[in-house]
Each structure stands twice: as C-alpha cells, then as structure tokens.
Enzyme design. Structure first.
Site, short mmCIF file in Angstrom:
data_model
loop_
_atom_site.label_atom_id
_atom_site.label_comp_id
_atom_site.label_asym_id
_atom_site.label_seq_id
_atom_site.Cartn_x
_atom_site.Cartn_y
_atom_site.Cartn_z
N LYS A 143 -6.45 -25.10 10.92
CA LYS A 143 -6.58 -26.44 10.32
C LYS A 143 -5.48 -26.65 9.27
O LYS A 143 -4.92 -27.73 9.15
CB LYS A 143 -7.97 -26.61 9.68
CG LYS A 143 -9.07 -26.86 10.70
CD LYS A 143 -8.95 -28.27 11.30
CE LYS A 143 -9.95 -28.55 12.38
NZ LYS A 143 -9.76 -29.82 13.05
N TYR A 154 -9.91 -20.28 11.87
CA TYR A 154 -10.17 -21.73 11.89
C TYR A 154 -9.51 -22.38 10.67
O TYR A 154 -8.83 -23.42 10.79
CB TYR A 154 -11.68 -21.97 11.90
CG TYR A 154 -12.11 -23.41 11.75
CD1 TYR A 154 -11.86 -24.36 12.74
CD2 TYR A 154 -12.80 -23.83 10.60
CE1 TYR A 154 -12.27 -25.68 12.60
CE2 TYR A 154 -13.22 -25.15 10.46
CZ TYR A 154 -12.96 -26.07 11.46
OH TYR A 154 -13.37 -27.37 11.32
N GLY A 189 -18.87 -12.53 4.00
CA GLY A 189 -17.83 -13.56 3.98
C GLY A 189 -18.34 -14.96 3.68
O GLY A 189 -17.55 -15.91 3.64
N GLU A 190 -19.64 -15.09 3.44
CA GLU A 190 -20.14 -16.45 3.18
C GLU A 190 -19.87 -16.85 1.73
O GLU A 190 -20.11 -16.07 0.81
CB GLU A 190 -21.64 -16.52 3.48
CG GLU A 190 -22.05 -17.92 3.84
CD GLU A 190 -23.51 -18.03 4.27
OE1 GLU A 190 -24.08 -19.08 4.03
OE2 GLU A 190 -24.04 -17.07 4.82
N LEU A 195 -14.55 -32.44 27.15
CA LEU A 195 -16.00 -32.20 27.28
C LEU A 195 -16.36 -30.72 27.16
O LEU A 195 -17.36 -30.28 27.71
CB LEU A 195 -16.53 -32.78 28.62
CG LEU A 195 -16.34 -34.29 28.80
CD1 LEU A 195 -16.88 -34.75 30.15
CD2 LEU A 195 -17.02 -35.07 27.68
N1 LIG Z 1 -18.98 -31.17 11.74
C1 LIG Z 1 -18.53 -30.75 10.58
O1 LIG Z 1 -19.31 -30.38 9.69
C2 LIG Z 1 -17.03 -30.70 10.31
C3 LIG Z 1 -16.60 -30.27 9.04
C4 LIG Z 1 -15.24 -30.20 8.80
C5 LIG Z 1 -14.33 -30.56 9.77
N2 LIG Z 1 -14.78 -30.97 10.99
C6 LIG Z 1 -13.77 -31.33 12.00
O2 LIG Z 1 -14.12 -32.60 12.54
C7 LIG Z 1 -13.74 -32.67 13.91
C8 LIG Z 1 -14.93 -33.09 14.76
O3 LIG Z 1 -15.95 -32.11 14.63
P1 LIG Z 1 -17.35 -32.25 15.33
O4 LIG Z 1 -18.35 -31.65 14.40
O5 LIG Z 1 -17.53 -33.61 15.85
O6 LIG Z 1 -17.17 -31.19 16.52
P2 LIG Z 1 -17.59 -31.34 18.06
O7 LIG Z 1 -17.44 -29.98 18.65
O8 LIG Z 1 -18.89 -32.03 18.17
O9 LIG Z 1 -16.47 -32.31 18.64
C9 LIG Z 1 -15.20 -31.85 19.05
C10 LIG Z 1 -14.85 -32.59 20.32
O10 LIG Z 1 -13.55 -32.19 20.74
C11 LIG Z 1 -13.57 -31.93 22.14
N3 LIG Z 1 -12.53 -30.94 22.43
C12 LIG Z 1 -12.51 -29.64 22.06
N4 LIG Z 1 -11.40 -29.04 22.52
C13 LIG Z 1 -10.68 -30.00 23.16
C14 LIG Z 1 -9.44 -29.99 23.86
N5 LIG Z 1 -8.71 -28.86 23.96
N6 LIG Z 1 -9.01 -31.14 24.42
C15 LIG Z 1 -9.74 -32.28 24.33
N7 LIG Z 1 -10.93 -32.34 23.70
C16 LIG Z 1 -11.40 -31.22 23.11
C17 LIG Z 1 -14.98 -31.42 22.44
O11 LIG Z 1 -15.37 -31.56 23.79
C18 LIG Z 1 -15.80 -32.29 21.50
O12 LIG Z 1 -16.19 -33.49 22.11
C19 LIG Z 1 -13.17 -31.31 14.27
O13 LIG Z 1 -11.77 -31.39 14.16
C20 LIG Z 1 -13.72 -30.40 13.21
O14 LIG Z 1 -12.90 -29.29 13.00
C21 LIG Z 1 -16.11 -31.05 11.29
#
Ligand SMILES: NC(=O)c1ccc[n+]([C@@H]2O[C@H](COP(=O)([O-])OP(=O)(O)OC[C@H]3O[C@@H](n4cnc5c(N)ncnc54)[C@H](O)[C@@H]3O)[C@@H](O)[C@H]2O)c1
Length: 331
Positions: free
Chosen positions: A154, A150, A278-279, A34
C-alpha cells in the site's frame, strides 16, 4: 462524470456504488475479477436503487494486473476510484509476491493507463498499514514503517500516486482508511463482520488479549461520502495529498464485543484467547487534515452503525451467514 471503480464488487466498492447511484448523476464502470467481491452485492444495490439488470451498468470482469484490460476500462473515464486490492495483513504475510503483484503492479497499471488516456482524478484506497507500529493517533506527518507486506505494497501504491502527480500532473488523492465496517461485508474477516458470523454460528465472540486494544471503526457509508465529496470537489489543493479517514475516536474491542452481544442476544458469550503476535495495542486516526481540506465529517457513530450492519446480516439467509467463508482479510 464517467467513473471507473476498481474492486467495485467488494465491500467498500458496493457501498460506494449505492451512494453514487442514489445521486443518479454519474456513469459507472466497474472493473473487478470477483476474487473476493460478489456480483450479487452489485445486483442487490442496483435493485434497491430501482435498476433492473447488470447490463444497465458497465461491468468488466477483469484483472488490474492485465494492462490491456486496464487500458480499455480507463477509456473515456473522468475519474478512477481504485479500490481493488489483495486486502488484508494475514494473506499478505502468506504470499507477499502475490500481494505485491496485485497491489503494486496493478496500481501502477491503473496509474499509467489513467495518465495515457487523460483521466482527471485518481483516488487510491490505502490504509493505516503503511505506518506500522506508531503511537496513535495516526496522521499524515508520521514516517511510514510498515510491518506487513500489505503495508509495504500500500505504501508503494501511495508512492506511485505521489510520483504520477509529480511527474505527469495526474490529480491523485490517497485515502488511508481506518477499520471499515458496514453492510455488504459477508465475505470480510474484519472484526464487526466476524463477530456477527461467529455469534450466529458458534454462539461466542473471541477476543485475542484482554480486549483493551483499540481501533477506529468507520462506517462504509462515511467513506463513500468522503469519496463522492472528492469526486465533486473543485479544489486543486487536495491533489498529491494523503488523508486519514476514520472517526477520530478509539473503541475498545471489549466494548465492541459487548455492543455486538447485545445485538446478537444474551446467550452469546465472550471468550478470551492469548494475544496475537504483532497486533498493535492502540490504533485510531487523526482526521484534522481531512476535516479541514475535504470537509470530511463522519456521521455514523458505532452503536447506530453496528445496528445497521447487524440488520443487514439478519436480512441475509441464516444459512448464508453461517456458511460464509471469509475471503477478504482484515486491515
Ligand atoms: N475494509 C477495510 O477495513 C479497509 C481498511 C483500509 C483499507 N482498505 C482498502 O480499501 C479497498 C477496498 O477494500 P474492501 O474492504 O472493500 O475489500 P474487498 O476484498 O471487499 O474488495 C476488493 C475488491 O477488489 C477485487 N479484486 C481483488 N483483486 C483484484 C484484481 N487483481 N483485479 C481486479 N479486481 C480485484 C475483489 O474481487 C473485490 O471485489 C482495498 O484497497 C483495501 O486495501 C479497506
């Protein structure tokens, strides 16, 4: 199928849970600390699917960096969808060690527990960030060159997925999401969510640069559909593989801002600030491989998708939207 979803209280996690609950076929375990996610999202999704209590679901409040928590969470699980992460470029630049602890060590913990308890499938959420600055479209054959911690963490997660497939036969699938948007994203700093919050609270949308930079916006529902497709797939060809998931189309930020301004009302203005260092100028995904091997077919186009997100935000209290602090970065 018993499925462990790490990060299940986050943006993509709750959209996935929504779709899985609608199918009614799976037993779900959620592991989330959370830190950015919100248990309210899960409760909302449960309620909209006719479930009553959080105890109807197996929710573990815990950290993926803790190996005994992770081991416990993986017990009896058939598939892991690993979404938990320290998400976003900017927070990773601020604290690369924390980013690596969560994204590298946390992922390694999960892979190790998965192989030890006999998990069959492991789906890892990655991003385009491992590729860095490339001429688009992004695809699986380009050599990675991350520009941010990041992207590096990844990429490391992707490497460990490949290694656990190669060394232990764990059936891993790496998914590189493009820019995701959708409901349940109040806490996100990604552009669609930010435009809605800024439009409602400040009456203006800020574009850095001239707005001709492009991104590939994928609706969370399309990502959730791709993940459920993989969970149900019996193809052996997809394991050890990486797939780009996006729409395959470029949208200019200025065009997105105009769509959002129409939704928000004409009083909202668009302002321009200097381009940020960097964008990347253009970014979109080539989804040919995902179409061919996963049968991936994104359905939600940008106007319909943004309208649906906007409607979701409008159902939240105005005060909640205006005061929402972005705690999860933009990828
Ligand atoms: N949203 C995007 O555009 C996007 C794009 C590319 C990749 N991603 C990847 O998709 C995944 C989900 O992204 P999202 O947008 O839902 O992000 P988000 O931040 O909404 O969700 C991440 C979740 O992981 C939980 N979390 C974080 N650290 C934690 C830990 N140490 N232990 C347990 N839980 C933990 C957080 O509480 C959160 O609920 C991520 O791995 C992100 O890198 C997202």
């Amino acid at each position: 199928m018993k499925i462990l979803i790490t990060g299940g209280c986050g943006f993509i996690g709750t959209n996935l849970i929504d779709l899985l609950l609608r199918s009614g076929e799976h037993e779900l375990v959620i592991l989330d600390n959370l830190s950015t996610g919100n248990i309210r999202y899960v409760l909302d999704v449960l309620k909209s699917n006719g479930w009553c209590r959080l105890s109807d679901l197996n929710f573990i409040k815990g950290d993926i960096r803790n190996s005994s928590t992770v081991k416990e969470a993986c017990k009896g699980v058939n598939a892991v969808v690993h979404l938990a992460a320290h998400a976003g470029v900017t927070p990773s630049v601020e604290d690369p060690f924390f980013d690596a602890n969560v994204n590298v060590m946390g992922t390694l913990n999960l892979l190790n527990a998965s192989r030890n308890v006999g998990v069959q499938k492991f789906i890892f959420a990655s991003s385009n960030a491992p590729l860095g600055n490339q001429s688009p479209p992004m695809n699986e054959s380009k050599a990675p060159g991350p520009l941010s911690p990041y992207g590096a963490s990844k990429l490391s997660g992707e490497g460990y997925c490949s290694a656990f497939f190669g060394s232990y036969g764990l059936q891993t699938v790496v998914l590189r999401f493009s820019n995701a948007y959708g409901p349940l994203s109040l806490h996100k700093n990604s552009v669609v969510s930010k435009f809605i919050k800024d439009g409602l609270s400040l009456g203006r949308l800020t574009i850095y640069g001239d707005g001709t930079q492009t991104r590939d916006f994928i609706h969370a529902e399309d990502l959730a559909r791709a993940i459920t497709g993989i969970l149900g797939s019996d193809s052996d060809e997809i394991y050890g593989e990486t797939f780009h998931l996006g729409t395959g189309t470029e949208t200019k930020i200025i065009d997105l801002a105009n769509i959002m301004r129409e939704l928000l009302g004409n009083g909202v203005e668009i302002v321009f600030e200097p381009e940020r260092a960097g964008e990347i100028k253009r970014n979109y995904s080539d989804i040919t491989k995902a179409r061919r091997m996963l049968g991936f077919n994104p359905e939600v186009e940008i106007k319909e998708g943004t309208t649906r997100v906007f409607d979701w935000f409008m159902k939240q209290s105005r005060e909640k939207v205006i005061n929402a602090v972005a705690v999860s970065g933009s990828e």
